[in-house]
Design an enzyme around this catalytic site. Structure first.
Site, short mmCIF file in Angstrom:
data_model
loop_
_atom_site.label_atom_id
_atom_site.label_comp_id
_atom_site.label_asym_id
_atom_site.label_seq_id
_atom_site.Cartn_x
_atom_site.Cartn_y
_atom_site.Cartn_z
N HIS A 1 33.30 -22.59 -43.27
CA HIS A 1 33.61 -24.00 -42.97
C HIS A 1 32.75 -24.94 -43.84
CE1 HIS A 1 35.29 -26.77 -39.60
NE2 HIS A 1 35.17 -27.44 -40.73
N ARG B 1 42.28 -26.22 -40.15
CA ARG B 1 41.70 -25.63 -38.94
C ARG B 1 42.26 -24.22 -38.77
NH1 ARG B 1 38.35 -28.60 -39.38
NH2 ARG B 1 37.53 -30.18 -37.96
N GLU C 1 34.70 -19.96 -34.49
CA GLU C 1 33.68 -20.12 -35.54
C GLU C 1 32.29 -19.98 -34.95
OE1 GLU C 1 34.41 -23.69 -37.80
OE2 GLU C 1 36.31 -22.92 -38.56
#
Ligand SMILES: NC(=O)C1=CN([C@@H]2O[C@H](COP(=O)(O)OP(=O)(O)OC[C@H]3O[C@@H](n4cnc5c(N)ncnc54)[C@H](O)[C@@H]3O)[C@@H](O)[C@H]2O)C=CC1
Ligand SMILES: O=C(O)C(=O)COP(=O)(O)O
Length: 616
Positions: A351, A303, A332
């Site tokens: 991601h 993360r 994000e």
């Protein structure tokens, strides 16, 4: 150089059924290399004597649950792209609304119309969402591992179960970490962009080798351990840091567990695999970068929030960190002008850790099964905000679960004034089992449910039981009494003691002055076996009338004929007395709720000194 061994299992993953049926969930953390295990949700066994309600941990009385029970389909919002196989499973059971890219406001507007919500990492499930659902939302399914985008406290407070899909994307994330590690060390992305821009820069993109270097895996869980295995195959010396990882597991992979500072200061490469929690938030910061080996290379597929991104930019600028490869970011998507993303020594992906065809199919099936199970009221094995109770425990405790709830309901109704309980509730379990072999979390939750629900509008389930009891100032203490006997039977009895309360039915007081009720399971059926200090024996089904009377002939007949005359069916009757013609307690099980006048007629029988009607 040791070669990576071939996978021993191919995806789609193994299921629990292919394991030894006695395998406990906790032991599943020690998986064989490359095994990716998806746990099916735990299906509760159906016992003829159990009402469905007692086995359902979600608020069965809510309108949508009634709808589910009546055969109407629940509604599930799928807020982010989910694999087709999962959607197909969901559609067999629910109305599925694939509403991708909702704004927070749009999500809040829709949420009160659905029973379950499925998200990935891109949707923030905030307190606002739970509040806007007005109690209808019962399950949030996180189609992946990290649940840092779900407000777990708010979910728990509203009794909403959160389930995730913790295993199906493990391999994908580990493979992506290795992809980033190798791509970074050989400048693949930058060299590719350069060549496509018409350049031929062989000297500029000289990389570094991995073999013989040290990799520190920070977080030695599912992904971390798979990364370690693969890295060893690439010839890296692997160390790890994880305060909670068992030494045996690390040893089995051939990895040494080190303290944090030792791990980061010896490593040439650091790969992050811990969850984002208040403790790991910005764990990599100015101070920690000061301790790393100069020129370290960092991979982050966990993360973004685990790294202080501004500190990382500075460390990259001054060469403390030679390169970073990042799949995840604090925000994000990151801002377009992010210095970190634009940094020439940084390789980035949006991601993509879990984004393989195989992982997405697996995750979709895993989460669909968990959400469907939870909507049916089953306790999901992947519940995040409820205790995980292994299926074998659930199955043997199921009649005791009913018993615990019904005793709680009885006990609270014996308190005068209907105001509930302010003091301590003591639950005493009598068992021949070693305490380690008797998991009472479920029983405790059901006692709380039994105590709270009759006197409030709160629905209690295993998710919010402890929270609700805390909120209401209910102090629950548990005590175990060891009884010589067969440990085959999990429990001999459950007693509930309420101290410092006035009783509506004085005979319910024990010699110590507490309200006391005791129950046992006989032939699979929960029964009330003691009220106060008198033994009774009545099945805990339907409702119960308790009468204290002067023991004399004809009492059973008189009460029975009053009830019969009013068409109230008696299911059980038991009389307990200290001595003939002295005081006795009559416990009468009735299928229906008698009308007020019927109860009054019973109360007017001269030999009856007190009586109480209790709804179960
Ligand atoms: N980029 C992506 O697409 C993906 C990211 N992930 C992320 O990877 C992370 C790890 O996932 P899993 O391995 O499945 O979880 P896991 O729960 O199996 O492993 C996490 C490990 O971190 C350890 N840990 C906790 N606090 C720590 C600390 N302060 N220092 C060191 N270790 C600590 C835990 O003890 C545990 O062993 C999660 O944050 C998850 O969200 C997972 C899958 C895909
Ligand atoms: O499973 C995780 O924790 C992930 O980070 C994967 O996220 P995603 O489902 O791809 O948005």
């Amino acid at each position: 150089m040791a070669l990576l061994p071939p996978p021993t299992h191919s995806l789609p993953p193994l299921t629990l059924t292919s394991l030894n049926p006695t395998t406990s969930l906790s032991s599943l953390s020690f998986l064989p290399p490359f095994a990716s295990i998806s746990l099916p949700s735990v299906r509760l066994p159906s016992h003829h004597h159990l009402s469905n309600r007692s086995l359902r941990f979600l608020p069965s009385a809510s309108s949508s649950f009634a709808a589910v029970a009546a055969g109407a389909k629940p509604t599930v919002i799928v807020a982010e792209k989910l694999g087709e196989a999962g959607l197909a499973l969901l559609r067999e059971f629910a109305n599925v609304d694939c509403a991708y890219d909702l704004s927070p406001e749009e999500l809040c507007a829709k949420i009160s119309l659905c029973d379950a919500l499925i998200v990935r990492s891109g949707t923030k499930v905030t307190r606002d969402v739970f509040e806007a659902s007005k109690g209808r939302l019962k399950v949030v399914g996180r189609a992946g591992v990290g649940i840092d985008n779900v407000d777990l406290l708010a979910a728990t407070e509203s009794g909403c179960l959160v389930v995730n899909a913790p295993t199906a994307n493990t391999i994908a994330a580990a493979e992506h970490a290795i992809a980033l590690l190798t791509a970074m060390s050989r400048n693949v992305a930058a060299a590719d962009a350069s060549l496509k821009a018409g350049k031929w820069q062989r000297n500029k993109y000289v990389g570094v080798s991995l073999v013989g270097k040290t990799l520190a895996v920070m977080g030695f869980g599912k992904v971390g351990s798979e990364v370690a295995r693969r890295a060893k195959g690439l010839g890296l010396h692997v160390v790890a840091h994880d305060p909670y990882a068992p030494v045996d597991r690390a040893r089995a992979v051939g990895v040494e567990l080190l303290p944090f500072d030792d791990a980061i200061s010896t490593a040439d490469f650091i790969s992050l695999h811990m969850p984002l929690t208040p403790t790991t938030n910005k764990l990599f910061n100015e101070e920690t970068f000061a301790k790393v080996k100069k020129g370290v290379r960092i991979v982050n597929v966990a993360r973004g929030g685990v790294i202080d991104e501004e500190a990382l930019v500075r460390a990259l600028d001054d060469g403390t960190v030679a390169q970073a490869a990042l799949d995840v970011f604090t925000e994000e998507p990151p801002p377009r002008d992010s210095r970190l993303v634009q940094h020439e020594n940084v390789t980035v992906t949006p991601h993509l850790g879990a984004s393989t065809m195989e992982a997405q199919e697996g995750v979709a099936i895993e989460i669909a099964q968990a959400v469907i199970g939870a909507l049916k009221g089953e306790l999901a094995a992947t519940a995040v905000n409820a205790p995980m109770v292994p299926s074998e425990v659930l199955s043997e405790l199921s009649p005791y679960v009913t018993l615990a709830e019904k005793l709680g309901r009885l006990a609270v109704q014996l308190v005068s004034g209907g105001s509930g309980i302010k003091g301590v509730v003591k639950v005493v379990y009598t068992s021949s089992r070693d305490p380690d072999d008797l998991d009472t979390r479920l029983l405790r939750a059901m006692v709380i449910k039994g105590i709270v629900e009759p006197i409030s509008s709160v629905f209690v389930n295993i998710v919010n039981a402890d929270y609700v009891s805390k909120q209401r100032g209910l102090r629950l203490s548990e005590e175990r009494i060891f009884l010589d006997g067969s440990p085959e039977i999990p429990l001999h009895s459950i007693q509930i003691h309420l101290a410092n309360v006035e009783a509506r039915f004085a005979s319910a007081l024990s010699d110590a002055g507490d309200i006391r009720v005791e129950g046992r399971v006989k032939d699979g059926i929960p029964r009330l076996t003691m009220v106060g200090s008198l033994s009774v024996d009545v099945s805990l089904e339907g409702n119960v009338i308790l009468c204290r009377q002067v023991d004399q002939p004809g009492m059973i007949g008189r009460v029975g004929s009053i009830l019969g005359g009013k068409n109230v069916n008696v299911s059980f009757m038991s009389v307990a007395r200290n001595a003939p013609r002295k005081q006795a307690i009559m416990a009468i099980g009735v299928d229906e709720e008698p009308e007020k006048e019927t109860l009054q007629m019973i109360g007017e029988i001269p030999a009856i000194e007190e009586f109480v009607f209790l709804k179960l």
